[in-house]
Design an enzyme around this catalytic site. Structure first.
Site, PDB file in Angstrom:
ATOM      1  N   GLY C 250       0.794  -1.218   0.000  1.00  0.00           N
ATOM      2  CA  GLY C 250       0.000   0.000   0.000  1.00  0.00           C
ATOM      3  C   GLY C 250       0.833   1.278   0.000  1.00  0.00           C
ATOM      4  O   GLY C 250       2.063   1.241   0.122  1.00  0.00           O
ATOM      5  N   HIS C 251       0.154   2.400  -0.079  1.00  0.00           N
ATOM      6  CA  HIS C 251       0.858   3.685  -0.165  1.00  0.00           C
ATOM      7  C   HIS C 251       1.647   3.991   1.108  1.00  0.00           C
ATOM      8  O   HIS C 251       1.237   3.657   2.200  1.00  0.00           O
ATOM      9  CB  HIS C 251      -0.091   4.834  -0.506  1.00  0.00           C
TER      10      HIS C 251
END
Lengths: 338, 338, 338
Positions: C250-251
């Site tokens: 994920g970011h």
């Protein structure tokens, strides 16, 4: 109802023709002179549709259905509404598959090489095969009769694809040999290097992966699934095995015949799975295991040990299913007692 | 700081303009005559940046931030350092989204069809749409106004794509109808055959999958996620639903409006999920379930039963969350007692 | 045996040359005048092959092997059959990696831009790089020396790719900066928008994702894995980290140096993983966690808390591994007692 934009129907068929296709006996209302134009679910079907009853849960829908004809088990045939013709069979779902295939045959492939395909002069593409725009066929690759390589797919150097195969758009094949009637859905990745490293505290050394992927007849592999090639031995998928979407299969794994692998399963390197085993969704299998023929693995199980043939396991870590469920029950009681 | 190579900023904006964009009240230090050039995190922002405070955990960073302006909840406004202009709002994160969108609007699409795109003469592409090189648009497909089909994506025959959509590079669409403002990330797979077989000990018979995928307005689907088409009924994704990366959605699944589906979730065939349900990462849902509106499913849960609306479940097999956590606590005590 | 269709061998090499490549001592039978043509497993090797013994489990195969030479630990050298030349080393698997690389060097890239590649005039492609048919290189992108962008891959505007990288067919890169000797397998998705929304009961507002993905030297990323770009901070993958297939990152996640991330792991936003941590298959990590250097996470674990450096955790929710296994044992006893 079936959208003709996507699924134009063959037919129509009369009841006798459908009975032949379905290996079913006719019964129920007289269907002389009637033509059936398509399949439809019980609750949506009209007098010119064929439906099916596979699950007792839907007997109510069956008794109220306006379907002109219905595939049904002999035990339930007497529940049919008046006016419904019957196609009686002990396996209505399989019979439905055959009838639906008759109305909607899998695409007959129109041969031809798109001028926008990138086909190496040293590739061997059968004259009856089809290669669409943007697809790549490398040197030494061969594409068998009536096989279809869809847009932007990649068939790497030396890959062999048998007859009547379909490679979905954007799929990529490397270092693999594929038999006949294999369906590879969009984004499938076959034959890339496995995850092979000599691990070390100063860095991980990449180990050349010198095996292939061998895929048997009638295999189907779902969208975006990944199958790594072997390390030296091959990775093997046995004939008739069906693999769902987003499944990971590590190097040297061997799946037998007729296995069913549900979405998001992961199988670690060198594990061997016997014929007709069924692996539930999101199950994870450690490496170097042996899963016996006909074994059943519940969804989300985590397998760290071998599984004997014909047994069912569940849980993470996986146990024989009964033991797992007894543990869950005991845990539940423990809380209630307090 | 934002890399202008990838994210050139619009603006600058003055505080009043930002207050309008953010639906916020102004406060704090006087910002007359000051211009703001971009957003930035609290610890990296300078006097010409706008930042935000959304989580009390970061109050320390807020009090020490050099940001020229900050979006903040009214309760925390008095903690601002001297010299910081304030944009006061009860929902600073949503307000930040709007401000960041003002500086970095989602790409306005420059219309045009790449000469290296493969567009069937029988496709209907709006004059304001854009189709990039290597992309494929099949016969009978339609692409709505201002929609953007990126490089090497595949829009199959008959697919309908609404207005203001974005199809990421290498995505593939088949047998689906898509509404407006839908974002499909790279490698998304929509509308391939579901995993449908009449299973049998002598082999598994493929069942034609005759439904479509229907996708509502404002849906977003993450990279490499897969959504199979229906078996006869359709697979449906309701408006405003957001789906993360590597999610698997089986045939006939119906998701309501505004659902949030985190990465690597798997939803088996025919399960129905109500509006604004939230499914945590790697959760797995069995088939034919009903998940109520507003339900919350913890990460890695395994759902084998229906979930009532508004409830929270956790564990595999999933239980009401409190019961799951009580079981975990009991298990922990059991060990400690020994 | 290695299939020369896919893996033509360099060589042959004599024992002295192999000892140099493997940093090994020679021993066993006299190999003067003998030439070795390839690597092979113990049970398949013949007199002109080099094999290896890494695992005591295979000592039997070693003593019966017809391999002409074998890499072996000094403690096991005396178990060699007569006639086998030995390459003695304390790390036979790493030595095997080096020997296999000598016979099968990673593709030396033949420079050249396919006329069917789509290279923006404002891209900067090194004269020694290779870009295959259907690949896209956007404006402002740069491709370093000897890097290879394979068919139908997408290198978006502004992306920087270092030297000696390989981008597999159909991979897509956006908003990322990539160092040297990075291998990206087919279908990898890097740098798309993270899953960032201001959630709300009336709809979810998309938050612009303004960070990049930074990838260090010698990283490898498996097929169909997805790495989202940062929200403002960057997503970072440290040098030498190896990521398997179908992994979700994920970011704002930061992975240190030399991490090992097995297939189907999911790492939620903003989690930080220390150097040389190992994450087992299908493990899930919640967001905003800190996983210490050298930590080991068992397969299918679900992490909701930080993990101290050098510790091992297991279970979902994850606990220190010993505690997890004690709980499993207690649960098992609980059932048996009844």
């Amino acid at each position: 109802m079936v959208d003709p934009r996507f699924f134009p129907a063959q037919g129509p068929f009369d009841l006798a023709a459908l009975a032949g296709i379905a290996h079913a006996e006719t019964g129920g209302a007289d269907a002389a002179g009637r033509a059936f134009v398509d399949v439809a679910p019980l609750d949506a079907a009209g007098p010119d549709h064929v439906s099916f009853l596979d699950n007792r849960k839907y007997v109510g829908a069956f008794t109220e259905s306006a379907a002109g004809a219905c595939l049904v088990h002999p035990d339930l045939a007497d529940r049919a509404p008046a006016g419904m013709a019957l196609l009686i069979t002990r396996d209505p779902y399989r019979a439905y598959a055959l009838v639906a295939q008759a109305f909607h045959p899998f695409d007959a492939v129109e041969p031809g090489l798109s001028p926008a395909a990138h086909i190496d002069p040293a590739a061997d593409v059968d004259a009856t095969a089809r290669v669409d725009c943007g697809a790549v066929v490398g040197a030494g690759a061969s594409i068998g009769p009536r096989s279809h390589v869809m847009a932007n797919a990649y068939v790497g150097p030396g890959v062999r694809l048998g007859a009547d195969c379909r490679v979905g758009p954007g799929a990529t094949l490397q270092c693999c040999l594929i038999d006949d009637r294999v369906i590879l859905h969009p984004g499938v990745r076959i034959g890339q290097d496995g995850f092979g490293f000599a691990l070390g505290g100063q860095g991980h050394e990449k180990v050349p992966q010198l095996g292939r992927v061998l895929i048997g007849h009638d295999v189907e592999i779902g969208a975006n699934s990944t199958i790594d090639r072997g390390t030296g031995p091959d990775t093997e998928i046995g004939p008739g095995t069906k693999i769902d979407n987003l499944v990971q299969i590590g190097h040297n794994v061997r799946l037998g015949r007729g296995c069913v692998v549900v979405a998001q399963v992961g199988i670690s390197g060198s594990t061997v799975v016997g014929d007709f085993a069924m692996l539930g969704g999101q199950a994870g299998l450690a490496g170097h295991l042996s899963i016996g023929a006909g074994a059943r693995v519940a969804a989300q199980s985590g397998l760290m040990r071998d599984v004997p043939p014909g047994t069912t396991v569940a849980g993470s870590p996986a146990l024989p299913a009964k033991e797992h469920w007894r543990q869950q029950a005991a845990l539940s009681k423990l809380v209630k007692r307090r």
